[in-house]
Design a protein around this motif. Structure first.
Motif, PDB file in Angstrom:
ATOM      1  N   TYR A 179       0.835  -1.196   0.000  1.00 58.29           N
ATOM      2  CA  TYR A 179       0.000   0.000   0.000  1.00 58.29           C
ATOM      3  C   TYR A 179       0.875   1.253   0.000  1.00 58.29           C
ATOM      4  O   TYR A 179       0.668   2.183  -0.786  1.00 58.29           O
ATOM      5  N   GLU A 180       1.854   1.291   0.890  1.00 57.15           N
ATOM      6  CA  GLU A 180       2.728   2.457   0.964  1.00 57.15           C
ATOM      7  C   GLU A 180       3.473   2.681  -0.345  1.00 57.15           C
ATOM      8  O   GLU A 180       3.623   3.821  -0.797  1.00 57.15           O
ATOM      9  N   ASP A 181       3.943   1.617  -0.974  1.00 57.38           N
ATOM     10  CA  ASP A 181       4.656   1.741  -2.244  1.00 57.38           C
ATOM     11  C   ASP A 181       3.770   2.352  -3.314  1.00 57.38           C
ATOM     12  O   ASP A 181       4.205   3.207  -4.096  1.00 57.38           O
ATOM     13  N   VAL A 182       2.519   1.911  -3.344  1.00 55.35           N
ATOM     14  CA  VAL A 182       1.586   2.413  -4.360  1.00 55.35           C
ATOM     15  C   VAL A 182       1.328   3.905  -4.188  1.00 55.35           C
ATOM     16  O   VAL A 182       1.411   4.686  -5.141  1.00 55.35           O
ATOM     17  N   ILE A 183       0.998   4.327  -2.967  1.00 50.39           N
ATOM     18  CA  ILE A 183       0.640   5.741  -2.799  1.00 50.39           C
ATOM     19  C   ILE A 183       1.875   6.646  -2.849  1.00 50.39           C
ATOM     20  O   ILE A 183       1.790   7.784  -3.314  1.00 50.39           O
ATOM     21  N   ARG A 184       3.018   6.162  -2.400  1.00 45.19           N
ATOM     22  CA  ARG A 184       4.234   6.967  -2.530  1.00 45.19           C
ATOM     23  C   ARG A 184       4.576   7.189  -4.000  1.00 45.19           C
ATOM     24  O   ARG A 184       4.965   8.299  -4.398  1.00 45.19           O
ATOM     25  N   ALA A 185       4.432   6.150  -4.809  1.00 49.27           N
ATOM     26  CA  ALA A 185       4.726   6.268  -6.239  1.00 49.27           C
ATOM     27  C   ALA A 185       3.798   7.288  -6.890  1.00 49.27           C
ATOM     28  O   ALA A 185       4.228   8.114  -7.708  1.00 49.27           O
ATOM     29  N   GLN A 186       2.514   7.253  -6.535  1.00 42.53           N
ATOM     30  CA  GLN A 186       1.570   8.227  -7.082  1.00 42.53           C
ATOM     31  C   GLN A 186       1.916   9.635  -6.631  1.00 42.53           C
ATOM     32  O   GLN A 186       1.897  10.587  -7.417  1.00 42.53           O
ATOM     33  N   GLY A 187       2.250   9.789  -5.347  1.00 40.70           N
ATOM     34  CA  GLY A 187       2.630  11.095  -4.840  1.00 40.70           C
ATOM     35  C   GLY A 187       3.856  11.657  -5.533  1.00 40.70           C
ATOM     36  O   GLY A 187       3.911  12.845  -5.855  1.00 40.70           O
ATOM     37  N   LYS A 188       4.834  10.801  -5.795  1.00 47.18           N
ATOM     38  CA  LYS A 188       6.042  11.260  -6.490  1.00 47.18           C
ATOM     39  C   LYS A 188       5.728  11.703  -7.912  1.00 47.18           C
ATOM     40  O   LYS A 188       6.325  12.658  -8.422  1.00 47.18           O
ATOM     41  N   ARG A 189       4.782  11.031  -8.565  1.00 47.66           N
ATOM     42  CA  ARG A 189       4.392  11.449  -9.919  1.00 47.66           C
ATOM     43  C   ARG A 189       3.736  12.822  -9.890  1.00 47.66           C
ATOM     44  O   ARG A 189       4.013  13.682 -10.734  1.00 47.66           O
ATOM     45  N   TRP A 190       2.867  13.042  -8.910  1.00 52.33           N
ATOM     46  CA  TRP A 190       2.231  14.352  -8.779  1.00 52.33           C
ATOM     47  C   TRP A 190       3.267  15.447  -8.512  1.00 52.33           C
ATOM     48  O   TRP A 190       3.205  16.529  -9.090  1.00 52.33           O
ATOM     49  N   LEU A 191       4.224  15.156  -7.649  1.00 56.37           N
ATOM     50  CA  LEU A 191       5.256  16.143  -7.334  1.00 56.37           C
ATOM     51  C   LEU A 191       6.138  16.434  -8.538  1.00 56.37           C
ATOM     52  O   LEU A 191       6.487  17.595  -8.804  1.00 56.37           O
ATOM     53  N   ALA A 192       6.502  15.394  -9.277  1.00 59.79           N
ATOM     54  CA  ALA A 192       7.346  15.591 -10.459  1.00 59.79           C
ATOM     55  C   ALA A 192       6.664  16.500 -11.462  1.00 59.79           C
ATOM     56  O   ALA A 192       7.294  17.388 -12.066  1.00 59.79           O
ATOM     57  N   ASP A 193       5.360  16.317 -11.630  1.00 59.05           N
ATOM     58  CA  ASP A 193       4.613  17.188 -12.545  1.00 59.05           C
ATOM     59  C   ASP A 193       4.566  18.614 -12.010  1.00 59.05           C
ATOM     60  O   ASP A 193       4.749  19.584 -12.767  1.00 59.05           O
ATOM     61  N   ALA A 194       4.335  18.776 -10.705  1.00 61.74           N
ATOM     62  CA  ALA A 194       4.276  20.116 -10.115  1.00 61.74           C
ATOM     63  C   ALA A 194       5.603  20.849 -10.248  1.00 61.74           C
ATOM     64  O   ALA A 194       5.640  22.058 -10.495  1.00 61.74           O
ATOM     65  N   MET A 195       6.700  20.122 -10.113  1.00 63.47           N
ATOM     66  CA  MET A 195       8.027  20.733 -10.195  1.00 63.47           C
ATOM     67  C   MET A 195       8.282  21.370 -11.564  1.00 63.47           C
ATOM     68  O   MET A 195       8.981  22.375 -11.673  1.00 63.47           O
ATOM     69  N   THR A 196       7.698  20.794 -12.601  1.00 63.95           N
ATOM     70  CA  THR A 196       7.923  21.332 -13.952  1.00 63.95           C
ATOM     71  C   THR A 196       7.260  22.698 -14.127  1.00 63.95           C
ATOM     72  O   THR A 196       7.621  23.450 -15.032  1.00 63.95           O
ATOM     73  N   HIS A 197       6.291  23.028 -13.261  1.00 60.42           N
ATOM     74  CA  HIS A 197       5.595  24.304 -13.383  1.00 60.42           C
ATOM     75  C   HIS A 197       6.155  25.376 -12.455  1.00 60.42           C
ATOM     76  O   HIS A 197       5.684  26.514 -12.466  1.00 60.42           O
ATOM     77  N   LEU A 198       7.155  25.020 -11.657  1.00 58.84           N
ATOM     78  CA  LEU A 198       7.775  25.997 -10.765  1.00 58.84           C
ATOM     79  C   LEU A 198       8.913  26.723 -11.474  1.00 58.84           C
ATOM     80  O   LEU A 198       9.528  26.175 -12.394  1.00 58.84           O
ATOM     81  N   PRO A 199       9.209  27.973 -11.066  1.00 58.00           N
ATOM     82  CA  PRO A 199      10.369  28.671 -11.627  1.00 58.00           C
ATOM     83  C   PRO A 199      11.627  27.825 -11.430  1.00 58.00           C
ATOM     84  O   PRO A 199      11.943  27.416 -10.319  1.00 58.00           O
ATOM     85  N   GLN A 200      12.338  27.571 -12.506  1.00 56.21           N
ATOM     86  CA  GLN A 200      13.439  26.619 -12.448  1.00 56.21           C
ATOM     87  C   GLN A 200      14.646  27.121 -11.663  1.00 56.21           C
ATOM     88  O   GLN A 200      15.498  26.331 -11.251  1.00 56.21           O
ATOM     89  N   GLU A 201      14.724  28.430 -11.425  1.00 51.23           N
ATOM     90  CA  GLU A 201      15.866  28.943 -10.669  1.00 51.23           C
ATOM     91  C   GLU A 201      15.694  28.778  -9.160  1.00 51.23           C
ATOM     92  O   GLU A 201      16.653  28.956  -8.399  1.00 51.23           O
ATOM     93  N   LEU A 202      14.500  28.412  -8.711  1.00 46.14           N
ATOM     94  CA  LEU A 202      14.278  28.225  -7.282  1.00 46.14           C
ATOM     95  C   LEU A 202      14.962  26.956  -6.775  1.00 46.14           C
ATOM     96  O   LEU A 202      14.975  25.933  -7.458  1.00 46.14           O
ATOM     97  N   THR A 203      15.492  27.032  -5.562  1.00 44.81           N
ATOM     98  CA  THR A 203      15.963  25.828  -4.888  1.00 44.81           C
ATOM     99  C   THR A 203      14.743  25.146  -4.292  1.00 44.81           C
ATOM    100  O   THR A 203      14.054  25.713  -3.449  1.00 44.81           O
ATOM    101  N   ARG A 204      14.438  23.949  -4.751  1.00 46.48           N
ATOM    102  CA  ARG A 204      13.171  23.338  -4.387  1.00 46.48           C
ATOM    103  C   ARG A 204      13.329  21.831  -4.260  1.00 46.48           C
ATOM    104  O   ARG A 204      14.249  21.234  -4.815  1.00 46.48           O
ATOM    105  N   SER A 205      12.406  21.220  -3.564  1.00 47.02           N
ATOM    106  CA  SER A 205      12.388  19.767  -3.423  1.00 47.02           C
ATOM    107  C   SER A 205      10.966  19.325  -3.131  1.00 47.02           C
ATOM    108  O   SER A 205      10.126  20.121  -2.695  1.00 47.02           O
ATOM    109  N   GLY A 206      10.699  18.044  -3.385  1.00 51.38           N
ATOM    110  CA  GLY A 206       9.376  17.494  -3.144  1.00 51.38           C
ATOM    111  C   GLY A 206       9.443  16.344  -2.162  1.00 51.38           C
ATOM    112  O   GLY A 206      10.443  15.612  -2.109  1.00 51.38           O
TER     113      GLY A 206
END
Length: 298
Positions: free
Chosen positions: A55-82
């Motif tokens: 269960y944890e593997d499934v929801i963590r994987a989904q969460g990481k996909r959502w974060l990866a997509d969100a990161m592409t919409h952030l200003p790239q010069e920001l120091t950021r992490s998900g």
């Protein structure tokens, strides 16, 4: 770096609004941006979901996909992490992440159904503004559609109740770290004892505005602009409506006197402001860590 900004992210319009405000604040303050998704822990899952590790593997994987997509919409010069976190409560997970990262602010979006440019407290935001030891920034609906890179002005709504000094200190610190103009708005007309006549209220309010302006000028660098004005109108809502607002500015308000020591509690004045406010609101705890707290529950 000046602290960190933690964003409570969800793959929704509200999550995009929170991320946009978080990015604006991070760029203005020179802070690291942390996008945090809090997903239900194994103890709160449905019985239909595979147990424990799977269960944890499934929801963590989904969460990481959502974060990866969100990161592409952030200003790239920001120091950021998900970060994906599991927890029984989204609000508790965000507070834990904020404490871990030494966050200066926790940012969340409006609840579904908020009109464009308006606030609406959902369950997570409501829990945060009534329990967080870290200042909470509330992003109005539609923030992600604004083309504002940095905060153009910081407004602080100041009264005379306990905690006003902490709020002023936080406003001065934010203005200093971001080199952003600071506007101080006196809420004394709505903070004085009942029965005072209009003339007396004006005198008290004018004196309060002058006092906080002098304190801010003494604390701020000379190159940071600061001004003070009295809240116009016959009510808090009227005052907010008649104040001028810049696109992208933020307003800082203090926590209610009902707050537990070093915790937030959204008071009636801030709640009234929130109904008509067209800009992000930052709610600040009224006591600092390490402050003496005798009498704080009065």
């Amino acid at each position: 770096m000046s602290g960190a900004i933690v964003v409570g992210y969800t793959a929704t319009d509200a999550g995009a609004d929170a991320a946009a405000l978080g990015a604006r604040l991070a760029r203005s303050l020179g802070a690291r941006l942390h996008l945090v998704i809090v997903l239900p822990s194994e103890g709160t899952r449905s019985a239909a979901v595979p147990p424990e590790r799977a269960y944890e593997d499934v929801i963590r994987a989904q969460g990481k996909r959502w974060l990866a997509d969100a990161m592409t919409h952030l200003p790239q010069e920001l120091t950021r992490s998900g970060h994906v976190r599991l927890g029984e409560s989204f609000a508790e997970g965000l507070i834990a992440a904020g404490e871990e990262f030494g966050a200066r602010l926790i940012v969340v979006g409006a609840a579904e159904g908020a009109g464009f440019g308006r606030h609406r407290l959902g369950g997570v935001a409501s829990a945060l503004v009534h329990s967080s030891p870290i200042p909470v920034a509330l992003a109005p609906a539609g923030t992600a559609q604004e083309t504002v890179d940095v905060v153009p002005r910081i407004t602080a709504a100041l009264g005379t109740r306990a905690g006003a000094d902490v709020l002023l200190d936080e406003a001065v610190a934010m203005a200093t770290d971001s080199s952003t103009p600071l506007r101080l708005v006196s809420l004394v007309p709505f903070d004085v004892p009942p029965g005072l006549d209009t003339g007396a209220i004006r005198v008290v309010a004018g004196g309060h505005a002058d006092e906080v302006l002098a304190a801010a000028k003494e604390a701020l660098p000379q190159d940071v602009e600061v001004s003070a004005e009295q809240a116009p109108g016959d009510s808090v809502e009227d005052a907010v409506t008649h104040l001028s607002w810049l696109s992208g500015e933020v307003i800082l308000v203090g926590s209610s006197r009902l707050a537990q020591p070093r915790r937030l509690f959204l008071g009636s004045t801030a709640a009234k402001m929130l109904r008509v406010l067209p800009v992000p609101m930052i709610v600040v705890p009224r006591t600092r860590t390490g402050d003496q707290v005798e009498g704080d529950l009065a």
